[in-house]
Design an enzyme around this catalytic site. Structure first.
Site: not given
Lengths: 471, 471
Positions: A195, A399
């Protein structure tokens, strides 16, 4: 669905890119925006402008000026005007909430019972475990939620410290700061798909850092990590481990990272691991399969997750849990608060803990597990739908983020609020995304692709005709 | 008022201070709390324990555990139980909101019209002026509010940049970071009475810093500032100027600071001034008297204020305004957001801008001016009431913060939620503090003093009797 702006309307659509930055000695804000002249109001009525290709295009926000009393308007007229503005804004919000696929936010929540709370200025300023003198707080809910997370990640109540943050970024800023304060000369390591707040933290904190390349899946490249650790062997290591990357939802394998640390001679007193679990950090504990679990039984320093992502909340928020022994390096007493200062922020939103407490209580552990299961299942449904329609996708095993080709029609990207990077886009299948919604989305996507293909073919024809005329 | 716990009940009340920090090799969180065994449940029912003297005492928060479904409880029973817990929490909040004097929060607001907004996950992630792809945002309100503040502090719309922060601390963290990024080797200067976030920023950002002593009023000592600036003449200066300090409400004289910079040879390209206006920064522009105005017509870099303070809001928030030319040093594009990253946080509360917009619109400029006038007037009323009752006070000319002797009875401090430092406490007279409430407070304070005096006298008698018996 509104009629899309036809891409075939003209032969060429050159985007207007950034104007000269400095005009007349003064630096103008608008001169630093990369604008596109193409207007898609008809498709995405609440978005000023579409995104443009892999280059970032800035969509200028509009402003609703503060409405001053006007002599020719009575107080009632003014109030009616304001109520109308708020009403139409709420309609926008409802429409935008319906057409949302791209960000990992669970938009399905019902906090009706808590509505009266907005009458109060609830503020948990300072430490969650120590009451400040300000009495309008929600620490009892905050500590209740923190204890829940401590159990989830297997750390004793007496051994952890943590707090409810304003967002995932604050969790990362905190975890990395705790790492630095314990290892002042530590080098930060994180993958290039981390991120954006992770390297922002390193710059903010003036830390040496190493950006490690990733594997195709989006996981950190363990060999490259090993080489970098070996190179800096003289200095402690502060590692950011991704439990679900932003774009591909990739999970760095914590066990392999620990192995690499061992192989390169880093003992437990010479590294600090922060796990950025933004979305997936709170889904993984609920998976039945053999996942490389995030737990404080392993030598990690901190874990953070977002609260508005998987749990869902009206306000952005997050949770950070760390070991109490580490946080002492940060902590100082602030007499004005009659509390300890170990958080990044000062005043802290007291509504967020009540929202999180309420959802965790309403759903219970079993309800959370069912939500996780549903998301994983629907992510596979989306992948299969895409593939059956001939669209290439990628879905990591651990995921709920389905990656696919970035749509060429930017109005479509804006309509469904997709997050994009390079030539890929993704849908994060959250609890509010039903199979029906996925169906609507895939059909819309296929149509968008068809329009783009027709427009491309027409452009060739258009150019051929122009060339013919020139002959 | 509930019957106070009598201080005369026992002769001695030794506070139990911190136990040994480390037990059995593990660091226990509770071992690091400075606890007091004295229980004041009867007086301050929602506070676990009272503050203790000038030493910081930690009041351990209680925890409301997340309630898991239970086989012997029906779903209806569980829902009723949760509703009851929320109901009793709201009652607490109402009581605590009524008895509040110490923190500069305006608790008088009515956002009933906006209640439906908590149905939406509103998030202004990224830059306020550039829309991200996430459509459920409130940038139109945010930019409307920012433009209002830009006009208040006299900076052209095209020349400023800013955003709505989560709190005053974020404003200071941002302002000082912008300073550092423009002057990487700059030394930070701030008075010793600055908000605790100012020196926290310097530590976080690894900046050299100078803590300047204050005058009796709480203003920065200009001579000491001058000496420090002269000493570090080789390095640029990053100054934090307080527009109302946390404890005494003291306003550093911006004009004198600018003069000192000039006298010590710092030209405008070698300093950056951040004005921490937490509470008073948005009151000062409304004062009629000759105040050293905060305005971007002077060579300042940024101003920040809190939104939940003077304006009042359910959630903590704030505003930072800086010059666009300075913020470019921080700004980088984040493709995932399709926006610019120049804020400290990532996800940003989208409700706060709507609250601020609504209050500014409802009150208008003139309404805000009236609120400021009322606070200044009532601060003087409190000072006069105190003085007529024989209690020493201090009230700076440019302030609504009335400083007085710290009450000895800690239950009283907790009941009225007073912020204390050393031997002083303060009341910040906010728009929700009426003359009636001040009257109730002063009467209660006088009675508390009387109880303490009687207890002290009794203690002497108690000791004398014990001594007599020993004879």
């Amino acid at each position: 669905m509104a009629d899309p702006v036809s891409l075939a309307a003209s032969c060429a659509m050159p985007p207007v890119l950034s104007k000269s930055a400095v005009t007349g000695g003064e630096v103008k804000r608008s001169a630093h925006m990369k604008m596109d002249s193409y207007n898609v109001g008809a498709v995405a009525p609440y978005q000023a402008m579409p995104v443009a290709g892999p280059v970032i295009t800035h969509h200028k926000s509009t402003a609703l000026p503060v409405v001053e009393p006007h002599p020719e308007m009575t107080e009632e007229e003014r109030e009616a005007r304001v109520a109308e503005m708020i009403g139409s804004y709420m309609k926008k919000l409802a429409e935008r909430t319906h057409h949302h696929m791209g960000y990992p936010y669970n938009l399905d929540f019902d906090y009706g019972l808590l509505e009266g709370l907005t009458k109060f200025s609830i503020n948990n300023l300072g430490d969650p475990f120590i009451e400040s003198n300000y009495g309008v707080h929600s620490r009892e809910f905050e500590v209740g939620v923190l204890n829940w997370f401590a159990r989830l990640w297997e750390i004793d109540e007496e051994e952890y410290w943590g707090y409810i943050t304003t967002c995932g970024t604050e969790g990362n800023l905190h975890g990395i700061l705790v790492g630095r304060e314990n290892f002042p000369d530590g080098v930060m390591y994180a993958s290039s798909e981390s991120h954006y707040s992770v390297f922002k933290a390193a710059r903010m904190y003036r830390m040496e850092s190493e950006k490690i390349p990733t594997l195709e899946t989006g996981e950190i490249n363990y060999d490259d990590l090993k080489a970098a650790l070996a190179k800096n062997a003289g200095k402690p290591a502060i590692l950011n481990v991704n439990i679900g990357t932003t774009v591909k939802g990739a999970v760095d394998d914590l066990d392999r990272v620990l192995e690499v640390l061992k192989e390169t001679g880093y003992t437990e007193d010479r590294f600090y691991i922060h796990c950025d679990g933004a979305l997936f950090g709170m889904m993984m504990p609920f998976l039945s399969r053999d996942a490389p679990m995030v737990t404080f039984r392993k030598p990690i320093g901190s874990v953070s997750v977002s609260g508005h992502k998987f749990v869902g909340a009206p306000v952005p928020c997050g949770v950070i849990i760390t070991r109490f022994k580490y946080v002492m390096a940060l902590s100082s007493d602030v007499e004005y608060l009659n509390s300890r200062d170990a958080t990044i922020m000062g005043s802290r939103n007291g509504h967020a803990p009540v929202y999180l407490w309420y959802t965790l209580t309403r759903k219970g552990y079993e309800g959370m597990r069912r939500d996780v299961e549903k998301c994983m299942r629907n992510a596979h449904v989306l992948k299969q739908m895409f593939e059956s329609a001939g669209i290439r996708t990628m879905l990591n095993e651990l995921s709920n983020t389905v990656v696919f080709e970035r749509p060429k029609e930017e109005a479509f990207v804006r309509k469904w609020q997709l997050a994009c990077e390079g030539d890929i886009a993704h849908v994060v299948v959250m609890p509010n995304i039903t199979v029906e919604k996925l169906e609507e989305f895939v059909a819309d996507y296929v149509q968008s692709r068809a329009r783009v293909s027709i427009a491309a073919a027409k452009r060739v024809a258009c150019e051929a005709k122009a060339a013919e005329e020139e002959l």
